[in-house]
Structures are given as C-alpha cells and as structure tokens.
Design a protein around this motif. Structure first.
Motif, PDB file in Angstrom:
ATOM      1  N   GLU A 154       0.487  -1.284  -0.126  1.00 15.75           N
ATOM      2  CA  GLU A 154      -0.204  -0.112  -0.055  1.00 15.75           C
ATOM      3  C   GLU A 154       0.821   1.608   0.028  1.00 15.75           C
ATOM      4  O   GLU A 154       2.480   1.371   0.568  1.00 15.75           O
ATOM      5  N   GLY A 155       0.669   2.067  -0.100  1.00 18.54           N
ATOM      6  CA  GLY A 155       0.880   3.905  -0.117  1.00 18.54           C
ATOM      7  C   GLY A 155       2.326   3.655  -0.784  1.00 18.54           C
ATOM      8  O   GLY A 155       1.745   3.378  -2.451  1.00 18.54           O
ATOM      9  N   GLU A 156       2.904   4.795   0.096  1.00 19.32           N
ATOM     10  CA  GLU A 156       4.303   5.059  -0.717  1.00 19.32           C
ATOM     11  C   GLU A 156       5.050   3.474  -1.179  1.00 19.32           C
ATOM     12  O   GLU A 156       5.622   3.696  -2.201  1.00 19.32           O
ATOM     13  N   LEU A 157       4.815   1.917  -0.504  1.00 13.46           N
ATOM     14  CA  LEU A 157       5.206   0.949  -0.926  1.00 13.46           C
ATOM     15  C   LEU A 157       5.078   0.117  -1.970  1.00 13.46           C
ATOM     16  O   LEU A 157       5.868  -0.496  -2.818  1.00 13.46           O
ATOM     17  N   ALA A 158       3.949   1.281  -2.693  1.00 13.49           N
ATOM     18  CA  ALA A 158       3.362   0.257  -3.919  1.00 13.49           C
ATOM     19  C   ALA A 158       4.144  -0.083  -4.815  1.00 13.49           C
ATOM     20  O   ALA A 158       4.270  -0.805  -6.114  1.00 13.49           O
ATOM     21  N   GLY A 159       4.488   1.824  -5.188  1.00  9.23           N
ATOM     22  CA  GLY A 159       5.649   1.576  -6.011  1.00  9.23           C
ATOM     23  C   GLY A 159       6.806   1.304  -5.754  1.00  9.23           C
ATOM     24  O   GLY A 159       8.192   1.180  -6.878  1.00  9.23           O
ATOM     25  N   LYS A 160       7.625   1.245  -4.621  1.00 10.12           N
ATOM     26  CA  LYS A 160       8.830   0.295  -4.276  1.00 10.12           C
ATOM     27  C   LYS A 160       9.617  -1.223  -3.869  1.00 10.12           C
ATOM     28  O   LYS A 160      10.454  -1.279  -4.473  1.00 10.12           O
TER      29      LYS A 160
END
Ligand code: BTN
Length: 265
Positions: A154-160
């Motif tokens: 979720e959130g910031e982690l989704a792209g990383k």
C-alpha cells in the motif's frame, strides 16, 4: 511453516548448529540478542509483530506469507571488514531468489548497500547487527526479510516494493527459499575475507552504477540527486554531486530513479 523439513535439511555439520522456529516473535533480530544465541543459529518466525528495518523504520510482513529470519554467525574479521558480511549475505540471497525463478526473464539485482531487487523493486532487505566489536571474532546477527507471497503493498511502498508472488504470479515455497539461501551462504564463506573478489561479484549484479540516484545520508535527511561513480571495494558508495564534488559514503540510502516510458504523441 514446515519446521520438521527445515530442521532435517539445515541442522547438520557444515550448516546450522541450531534452528529455532517460533510461531510469533516481536523481531527475530531482537530475539537473537535478547537470548544471546550462539553462532550458527537461525531463528525464523512466520509472524513478526514488530519487525525492524533500516534507518529505524518498521518492517511489515503479513503472517505466514514471507521470510523473517535472523542468522547468528561468528566472523573472524576486522571492524573494517564487517560490512563484507552484509554484501556477502545480499549476494547469496540474490542467488537463492534468482535460482528459485523458473523463468529467466526476471531481473534480479542488488541495490547498495544490501537490498535485493526483483524487476527493479525491493523484494528483500537486510538489517545487520554486530556485537563484540573489540573481539577478533565478531558475532553478527544477519536479519533478513524477503517478500515471498505478499499479495500487495500500500501507499508509498506500492511503487517501491514487490514480492515473488506479485512478479511471477505464482506462490513460492518459503522453506525451499530458506534452505537454498543457507546452502549458498555456507558454501562460499571465504568470500567474506576477500573484499576485492566479493565486491567484484557484488558489483556484477548492481545496475545503478553509472546512473543518477537520490541519496539520503540520514533517516530524516534531505534527499539529493547524485551520480553513482562506483561502489568501492571497501563497500562505500562513490557519488558525484551536482557541483562536481566526488565523495564516498559508508552509510545512507539511495532510491533509484525510474525512467517513465515515453508517451506516444
Ligand atoms: C530494510 O529496511 O531493508 C531491512 C529489513 C530487515 C527486516 C528483517 S525481517 C527479519 C529481521 N528482524 C527484524 O526485525 N528485521 C529483520
């Protein structure tokens, strides 16, 4: 988690002296030190409720889906060589993840200092803790988290962040990955004493050398754009900043800059 299978395959001469499988733990790294575990002990748990990440961050993992483990091992190395243990462990983790993938079209790579990336996103991280720094033999706790069957971030982690399941579309065996990592880890330990050979091998899986990245020295520090000149054989990151100054860093964190595909006109 199949504790019997792990014990049968890993608790033997040349591999682990002791394997501790817990149902749930606050953090496997904390457990290792709180219980003063001896060298060649592995502690692993399907649920970690207060996992620790680098820079004082939390490390989240859904119960039963991923790998959370700490390997305690003594190394007869100098303080200057301690970082070799992290580079070596991330290299062996990359090899285990790479070999578990049947389709060779996946890209596995290493991001300074100890992250393993799958298709450019973080699939595994490492938190190293060392005690007895004055002693010629250093006891290291190598804490490893691998996103194996996590379904989403979720959130910031989704792209990383990513998991083996997200990239491959199929569930992977946690136990097989753990066994493969430990077999590889115990197979080439002499590499931890040869910084040049180790870093040459490590660099061959690192694809951010020669690229621009965002660099942060401290957890709450400002992120700055910099160009990665090299990863030195002492493990430091050689960066060139916008003003042309070249400096090497022994700690910090980088974020890769993802190139967006060109939009059709
Ligand atoms: C990172 O921030 O990349 C490091 C993550 C390390 C997580 C692992 S999970 C097992 C071990 N126990 C912890 O509390 N942290 C490490």
């Amino acid at each position: 988690m199949n504790a019997g299978m792990l014990t049968y395959r890993l608790q033997k001469p040349g591999l682990l002296r002791k394997l501790i499988v817990l149902e749930s733990v606050s953090s496997t790294n904390e457990y290792a030190f709180a219980n003063n575990l001896e060298s060649d002990t592995l502690v692993i748990a399907p649920e970690q409720v207060s996992g620790k990440g680098r820079f004082g961050r939390a490390w989240h993992s859904s119960p039963g889906k991923n790998i959370s483990l700490t390997l305690v091992k003594n190394f007869r190395i100098s303080v200057d060589e301690i970082h070799n243990v992290g580079f070596y462990s991330s290299l062996k983790l990359l090899e285990a993840i790479r070999d578990s993938l049947t389709d060779r079209n996946f890209t596995v790579s290493l991001k300074w200092p100890n992250d393993v990336l799958l298709n450019g996103k973080k699939v595994a991280g490492m938190l190293l803790d060392s005690r007895d720094l004055k002693n010629p033999v250093k006891r290291m706790a190598i804490g490893i988290g691998v996103n194996v069957n996590e379904e989403s971030f979720e959130g910031e982690l989704a792209g990383k962040a990513t998991s083996v399941l997200i990239e491959t579309g199929s569930e992977a065996s946690i136990e097989e990955l753990v066994v493969s990592f430990l077999q590889k880890f115990y197979d080439e330990l002499l590499l931890t004493e040869d910084s040049i050979a180790l870093m040459n091998k490590w660099r061959s899986y690192c694809n951010h050398i020669g690229k621009e990245v965002r660099f942060r020295l401290l957890a709450d520090g400002e992120e700055k754009l910099a160009f990665v000149e090299d990863i030195n054989s002492d493990g430091s990151l050689k960066l060139r900043s916008g003003d042309g100054a070249v400096r090497s860093y022994y700690s910090g964190e980088i974020s890769l800059i993802v190139q967006q595909p060109a939009q059709p006109a």
